[in-house]
Design a protein around this motif. Structure first.
Motif, PDB file in Angstrom:
ATOM      1  N   CYS A 132      -3.136  11.309   0.934  1.00 40.77           N
ATOM      2  CA  CYS A 132      -4.472  10.761   1.175  1.00 40.77           C
ATOM      3  C   CYS A 132      -5.496  11.879   0.974  1.00 40.77           C
ATOM      4  CB  CYS A 132      -4.567  10.178   2.586  1.00 40.77           C
ATOM      5  SG  CYS A 132      -4.458  11.409   3.908  1.00 40.77           S
ATOM      6  N   ASP A 133      -6.776  11.525   0.996  1.00 43.13           N
ATOM      7  CA  ASP A 133      -7.833  12.533   0.815  1.00 43.13           C
ATOM      8  C   ASP A 133      -7.750  13.638   1.864  1.00 43.13           C
ATOM      9  OD1 ASP A 133      -8.933  11.253  -1.402  1.00 43.13           O
ATOM     10  OD2 ASP A 133     -10.373  10.114  -0.206  1.00 43.13           O
ATOM     11  N   GLU A 134      -7.429  13.271   3.086  1.00 41.55           N
ATOM     12  CA  GLU A 134      -7.395  14.245   4.178  1.00 41.55           C
ATOM     13  C   GLU A 134      -6.266  15.262   4.037  1.00 41.55           C
ATOM     14  OE1 GLU A 134      -6.921  14.416   9.054  1.00 41.55           O
ATOM     15  OE2 GLU A 134      -7.197  12.471   8.072  1.00 41.55           O
ATOM     16  N   HIS A 135      -5.108  14.852   3.501  1.00 37.52           N
ATOM     17  CA  HIS A 135      -3.920  15.708   3.500  1.00 37.52           C
ATOM     18  C   HIS A 135      -3.518  16.273   2.143  1.00 37.52           C
ATOM     19  CE1 HIS A 135      -3.178  13.446   7.364  1.00 37.52           C
ATOM     20  NE2 HIS A 135      -3.313  14.704   7.712  1.00 37.52           N
ATOM     21  N   VAL A 136      -4.227  15.956   1.075  1.00 38.23           N
ATOM     22  CA  VAL A 136      -3.843  16.466  -0.240  1.00 38.23           C
ATOM     23  C   VAL A 136      -3.862  17.993  -0.260  1.00 38.23           C
ATOM     24  CG1 VAL A 136      -6.151  16.277  -1.279  1.00 38.23           C
ATOM     25  CG2 VAL A 136      -4.114  16.182  -2.721  1.00 38.23           C
ATOM     26  N   GLY A 137      -4.842  18.610   0.362  1.00 35.37           N
ATOM     27  CA  GLY A 137      -4.912  20.074   0.419  1.00 35.37           C
ATOM     28  C   GLY A 137      -3.784  20.667   1.229  1.00 35.37           C
ATOM     29  N   PHE A 138      -3.502  20.077   2.390  1.00 38.37           N
ATOM     30  CA  PHE A 138      -2.419  20.569   3.248  1.00 38.37           C
ATOM     31  C   PHE A 138      -1.078  20.509   2.524  1.00 38.37           C
ATOM     32  CE2 PHE A 138       1.128  19.704   6.045  1.00 38.37           C
ATOM     33  CZ  PHE A 138       1.069  20.769   6.922  1.00 38.37           C
ATOM     34  N   LEU A 139      -0.766  19.365   1.919  1.00 33.85           N
ATOM     35  CA  LEU A 139       0.530  19.199   1.270  1.00 33.85           C
ATOM     36  C   LEU A 139       0.677  20.111   0.053  1.00 33.85           C
ATOM     37  CD1 LEU A 139       0.875  15.325   1.565  1.00 33.85           C
ATOM     38  CD2 LEU A 139       2.215  17.028   2.799  1.00 33.85           C
ATOM     39  N   SER A 140      -0.356  20.219  -0.758  1.00 35.31           N
ATOM     40  CA  SER A 140      -0.253  21.094  -1.940  1.00 35.31           C
ATOM     41  C   SER A 140      -0.180  22.566  -1.530  1.00 35.31           C
ATOM     42  CB  SER A 140      -1.395  20.833  -2.914  1.00 35.31           C
ATOM     43  OG  SER A 140      -2.647  21.056  -2.319  1.00 35.31           O
ATOM     44  N   ASP A 141      -0.931  22.964  -0.500  1.00 42.06           N
ATOM     45  CA  ASP A 141      -0.845  24.341  -0.003  1.00 42.06           C
ATOM     46  C   ASP A 141       0.539  24.649   0.566  1.00 42.06           C
ATOM     47  OD1 ASP A 141      -3.459  24.796  -0.753  1.00 42.06           O
ATOM     48  OD2 ASP A 141      -4.264  24.624   1.288  1.00 42.06           O
ATOM     49  N   TYR A 142       1.125  23.694   1.270  1.00 41.75           N
ATOM     50  CA  TYR A 142       2.473  23.841   1.823  1.00 41.75           C
ATOM     51  C   TYR A 142       3.469  24.190   0.711  1.00 41.75           C
ATOM     52  CZ  TYR A 142       6.900  22.431   3.985  1.00 41.75           C
ATOM     53  OH  TYR A 142       8.192  22.396   4.434  1.00 41.75           O
ATOM     54  N   GLN A 160       0.855  -1.185   0.000  1.00 42.68           N
ATOM     55  CA  GLN A 160       0.000   0.000   0.000  1.00 42.68           C
ATOM     56  C   GLN A 160       0.888   1.231   0.000  1.00 42.68           C
ATOM     57  OE1 GLN A 160      -3.360   0.238   2.777  1.00 42.68           O
ATOM     58  NE2 GLN A 160      -2.557   2.193   3.435  1.00 42.68           N
ATOM     59  N   PHE A 161       0.592   2.163  -0.877  1.00 41.76           N
ATOM     60  CA  PHE A 161       1.338   3.411  -0.902  1.00 41.76           C
ATOM     61  C   PHE A 161       0.719   4.354   0.114  1.00 41.76           C
ATOM     62  CE2 PHE A 161       2.151   1.597  -5.069  1.00 41.76           C
ATOM     63  CZ  PHE A 161       3.526   1.690  -5.117  1.00 41.76           C
ATOM     64  N   GLU A 162       1.555   4.945   0.960  1.00 37.59           N
ATOM     65  CA  GLU A 162       1.091   5.773   2.069  1.00 37.59           C
ATOM     66  C   GLU A 162       1.242   7.256   1.779  1.00 37.59           C
ATOM     67  OE1 GLU A 162       3.309   4.534   5.482  1.00 37.59           O
ATOM     68  OE2 GLU A 162       2.177   2.675   5.679  1.00 37.59           O
ATOM     69  N   CYS A 163       0.436   8.030   2.445  1.00 37.63           N
ATOM     70  CA  CYS A 163       0.476   9.487   2.390  1.00 37.63           C
ATOM     71  C   CYS A 163       1.837   9.998   2.875  1.00 37.63           C
ATOM     72  CB  CYS A 163      -0.644  10.034   3.280  1.00 37.63           C
ATOM     73  SG  CYS A 163      -0.745  11.832   3.364  1.00 37.63           S
ATOM     74  N   ALA A 164       2.306  11.092   2.269  1.00 36.31           N
ATOM     75  CA  ALA A 164       3.607  11.679   2.621  1.00 36.31           C
ATOM     76  C   ALA A 164       3.551  12.569   3.862  1.00 36.31           C
ATOM     77  CB  ALA A 164       4.145  12.490   1.442  1.00 36.31           C
ATOM     78  N   ARG A 165       2.374  12.887   4.355  1.00 40.90           N
ATOM     79  CA  ARG A 165       2.240  13.739   5.547  1.00 40.90           C
ATOM     80  C   ARG A 165       2.848  13.012   6.739  1.00 40.90           C
ATOM     81  NH1 ARG A 165       2.154  17.784   8.823  1.00 40.90           N
ATOM     82  NH2 ARG A 165       0.210  18.412   9.791  1.00 40.90           N
ATOM     83  N   ALA A 166       3.619  13.726   7.542  1.00 42.84           N
ATOM     84  CA  ALA A 166       4.270  13.138   8.718  1.00 42.84           C
ATOM     85  C   ALA A 166       3.243  12.452   9.608  1.00 42.84           C
ATOM     86  CB  ALA A 166       5.002  14.220   9.501  1.00 42.84           C
ATOM     87  N   ASP A 167       3.565  11.269  10.043  1.00 39.34           N
ATOM     88  CA  ASP A 167       2.750  10.458  10.952  1.00 39.34           C
ATOM     89  C   ASP A 167       1.434   9.971  10.357  1.00 39.34           C
ATOM     90  OD1 ASP A 167       4.645  10.601  13.025  1.00 39.34           O
ATOM     91  OD2 ASP A 167       3.841  12.541  13.655  1.00 39.34           O
ATOM     92  N   CYS A 168       1.212  10.153   9.070  1.00 34.19           N
ATOM     93  CA  CYS A 168      -0.005   9.638   8.424  1.00 34.19           C
ATOM     94  C   CYS A 168       0.342   8.326   7.736  1.00 34.19           C
ATOM     95  CB  CYS A 168      -0.567  10.635   7.416  1.00 34.19           C
ATOM     96  SG  CYS A 168      -2.099  10.044   6.645  1.00 34.19           S
ATOM     97  N   ARG A 169      -0.441   7.325   7.981  1.00 35.34           N
ATOM     98  CA  ARG A 169      -0.237   6.012   7.358  1.00 35.34           C
ATOM     99  C   ARG A 169      -1.427   5.624   6.484  1.00 35.34           C
ATOM    100  NH1 ARG A 169       3.935   7.444   7.891  1.00 35.34           N
ATOM    101  NH2 ARG A 169       5.370   7.030   9.557  1.00 35.34           N
ATOM    102  N   ALA A 170      -2.262   6.603   6.139  1.00 35.15           N
ATOM    103  CA  ALA A 170      -3.435   6.336   5.307  1.00 35.15           C
ATOM    104  C   ALA A 170      -3.005   6.038   3.872  1.00 35.15           C
ATOM    105  CB  ALA A 170      -4.379   7.539   5.322  1.00 35.15           C
ATOM    106  N   ALA A 171      -3.853   5.323   3.169  1.00 35.37           N
ATOM    107  CA  ALA A 171      -3.573   4.986   1.771  1.00 35.37           C
ATOM    108  C   ALA A 171      -3.570   6.248   0.915  1.00 35.37           C
ATOM    109  CB  ALA A 171      -4.620   4.013   1.257  1.00 35.37           C
ATOM    110  N   ALA A 172      -2.596   6.339   0.037  1.00 39.79           N
ATOM    111  CA  ALA A 172      -2.509   7.475  -0.880  1.00 39.79           C
ATOM    112  C   ALA A 172      -3.606   7.368  -1.937  1.00 39.79           C
ATOM    113  CB  ALA A 172      -1.142   7.510  -1.543  1.00 39.79           C
ATOM    114  N   THR A 173      -4.253   8.490  -2.218  1.00 41.49           N
ATOM    115  CA  THR A 173      -5.307   8.547  -3.226  1.00 41.49           C
ATOM    116  C   THR A 173      -5.023   9.613  -4.281  1.00 41.49           C
ATOM    117  OG1 THR A 173      -6.547  10.065  -1.822  1.00 41.49           O
ATOM    118  CG2 THR A 173      -7.097   7.721  -1.650  1.00 41.49           C
ATOM    119  N   HIS A 174      -3.983  10.414  -4.073  1.00 37.59           N
ATOM    120  CA  HIS A 174      -3.595  11.489  -4.996  1.00 37.59           C
ATOM    121  C   HIS A 174      -2.072  11.507  -5.113  1.00 37.59           C
ATOM    122  CE1 HIS A 174      -7.542  12.846  -3.631  1.00 37.59           C
ATOM    123  NE2 HIS A 174      -7.589  13.604  -4.693  1.00 37.59           N
TER     124      HIS A 174
END
Length: 65
Positions: free
Chosen positions: A39-49, A4-18
């Protein structure tokens, strides 16, 4: 076991969707691009960063091929 590919956000282990394609124009040539998975939850945070640092950013649903 399925990989499973994981989200790049620190401490997030959710499946990547973007995937987010970006580069730092101060140190990377135009042909050099980096990819972060999100992941869906962090795509906005990471792109805004990245955008707040004036990096060129593209966001796509799904994983890169």
């Amino acid at each position: 076991m399925t990989a499973q590919f994981e989200c790049a956000r620190a401490d997030c282990r959710a499946a990547a969707t973007h995937h987010i394609i970006w580069r730092n124009p101060r140190i990377h040539s135009e042909d050099r691009r980096k990819i972060w998975l999100a992941c869906d939850e962090h795509v906005g945070f990471l792109s805004d960063y990245l955008r707040t640092r004036d990096f060129p950013v593209e966001v796509f649903e799904g994983l890169p091929e």
